[in-house]
Motif scaffolding. Sequence first.
Motif, mmCIF file in Angstrom:
data_model
loop_
_atom_site.group_PDB
_atom_site.id
_atom_site.type_symbol
_atom_site.label_atom_id
_atom_site.label_comp_id
_atom_site.label_asym_id
_atom_site.label_seq_id
_atom_site.Cartn_x
_atom_site.Cartn_y
_atom_site.Cartn_z
ATOM 1 N N ASP A 23 0.982 -1.208 0.135
ATOM 2 C CA ASP A 23 0.055 -0.080 0.149
ATOM 3 C C ASP A 23 0.979 1.112 -0.114
ATOM 4 O O ASP A 23 2.127 1.086 0.103
ATOM 5 C CB ASP A 23 -0.968 -0.250 1.185
ATOM 6 C CG ASP A 23 -2.050 0.786 0.863
ATOM 7 O OD1 ASP A 23 -2.254 1.662 0.041
ATOM 8 O OD2 ASP A 23 -3.245 0.366 1.563
ATOM 9 N N GLY A 80 0.882 5.739 0.920
ATOM 10 C CA GLY A 80 0.399 6.903 1.484
ATOM 11 C C GLY A 80 1.633 7.917 1.589
ATOM 12 O O GLY A 80 2.516 7.869 2.222
ATOM 13 N N HIS A 89 -3.194 -1.040 5.375
ATOM 14 C CA HIS A 89 -3.908 0.533 4.821
ATOM 15 C C HIS A 89 -4.181 1.286 6.041
ATOM 16 O O HIS A 89 -4.151 2.786 5.641
ATOM 17 C CB HIS A 89 -5.255 -0.003 4.193
ATOM 18 C CG HIS A 89 -6.059 1.268 3.515
ATOM 19 N ND1 HIS A 89 -5.651 1.943 2.623
ATOM 20 C CD2 HIS A 89 -7.129 2.023 3.899
ATOM 21 C CE1 HIS A 89 -6.341 3.008 2.182
ATOM 22 N NE2 HIS A 89 -7.250 3.085 3.222
ATOM 23 N N ARG A 142 -2.844 5.257 5.896
ATOM 24 C CA ARG A 142 -3.509 6.380 5.920
ATOM 25 C C ARG A 142 -3.209 7.257 7.256
ATOM 26 O O ARG A 142 -3.028 8.474 7.067
ATOM 27 C CB ARG A 142 -4.885 5.900 6.145
ATOM 28 C CG ARG A 142 -5.890 6.761 6.239
ATOM 29 C CD ARG A 142 -7.316 6.584 6.268
ATOM 30 N NE ARG A 142 -8.295 7.468 6.473
ATOM 31 C CZ ARG A 142 -8.808 8.346 5.656
ATOM 32 N NH1 ARG A 142 -8.165 8.617 4.678
ATOM 33 N NH2 ARG A 142 -9.712 9.457 6.065
ATOM 34 N N SER A 143 -3.062 6.378 8.256
ATOM 35 C CA SER A 143 -2.707 7.308 9.537
ATOM 36 C C SER A 143 -1.268 8.243 9.329
ATOM 37 O O SER A 143 -1.232 9.418 9.703
ATOM 38 C CB SER A 143 -2.441 6.227 10.806
ATOM 39 O OG SER A 143 -1.731 6.913 11.896
ATOM 40 N N SER A 180 -0.086 9.185 6.300
ATOM 41 C CA SER A 180 -0.179 10.463 5.272
ATOM 42 C C SER A 180 -1.083 11.177 5.270
ATOM 43 O O SER A 180 -1.209 12.233 4.237
ATOM 44 C CB SER A 180 -0.202 9.374 3.958
ATOM 45 O OG SER A 180 -1.386 8.775 3.965
ATOM 46 N N VAL A 181 -2.316 10.959 6.069
ATOM 47 C CA VAL A 181 -3.380 11.903 6.013
ATOM 48 C C VAL A 181 -2.831 13.212 6.753
ATOM 49 O O VAL A 181 -2.229 13.387 7.655
ATOM 50 C CB VAL A 181 -4.573 11.654 6.659
ATOM 51 C CG1 VAL A 181 -5.572 12.582 7.110
ATOM 52 C CG2 VAL A 181 -5.122 10.250 6.165
#
Length: 248
Positions: free
Chosen positions: A188, A190, A227, A231-232, A234-235
């Motif tokens: 994945d 991010g 994922h 996500r954590s 890269s947000v």
Amino acid sequence: MTVLGLRGRQWMVVALVVGCCYLVTSGIALTGAWTTLNRDPTNAELQRAANAEVARRWEAWPASRVFPGQLSYSMDDEHSEYAERTGIVPDGGCEQGVDSELATTLRKHGCKAVLRATYVDQLQGIVTTVGVLVFPDPWQADKAYKELPDSHGPDGTGTVRPALRAAAFPGTAAARFTDAARQDRTSDRGGPYVVLTTSGQSDGRPAAAITKERPGEPFAMAPQIGHAIARSLSVRALPDCSKSEWRC
């Protein structure tokens, strides 16, 4: 009045004019600096600050924030289960965290570090090592991500390779998880991070012993927790210049 006295007065006037010019210039510079320091940041500056904060997370965040103690996943549409973290590997170089075939690709795109942690599913039958691969920027991460091998399941061909290296932790349900026991891999991405997972069974059976695919999706946990971590990391958060973690 003598010529010398006249010239002295002329030089005094010149000095006063020059001094006044310096004062005006200094005042303008100070006013500009004050305005710059006290104005609201532009949208472009906020974007740069947000990107820089994301790129620093792998170093700035504690390991337990990068790899939470529990992560939820779902084996079906009816209920959620929780993966438990069994341990975190100390920060390592890119070549130590993956098989040598992958290390070449990572090195080409400027990999800076590989962070790893291992999780077990709620029934403690499946073990998954998650790896966060750190790159200089999202573009390099994307290039590396596109060159990674596709996901791979237990199909009787032997251990999954090349992949993220397994991380076993003595005294836990992940104690027997070795590279030979890897049966699945996922990837994945991010921001400037690529997140890899590698999974197997907690009894440590070699992947080469699996002669046919198991029914269902025994390793469905892996891409979900991978994922969640991607996500954590890269947000992008809204910049808050009052906090030390931001450089506005």
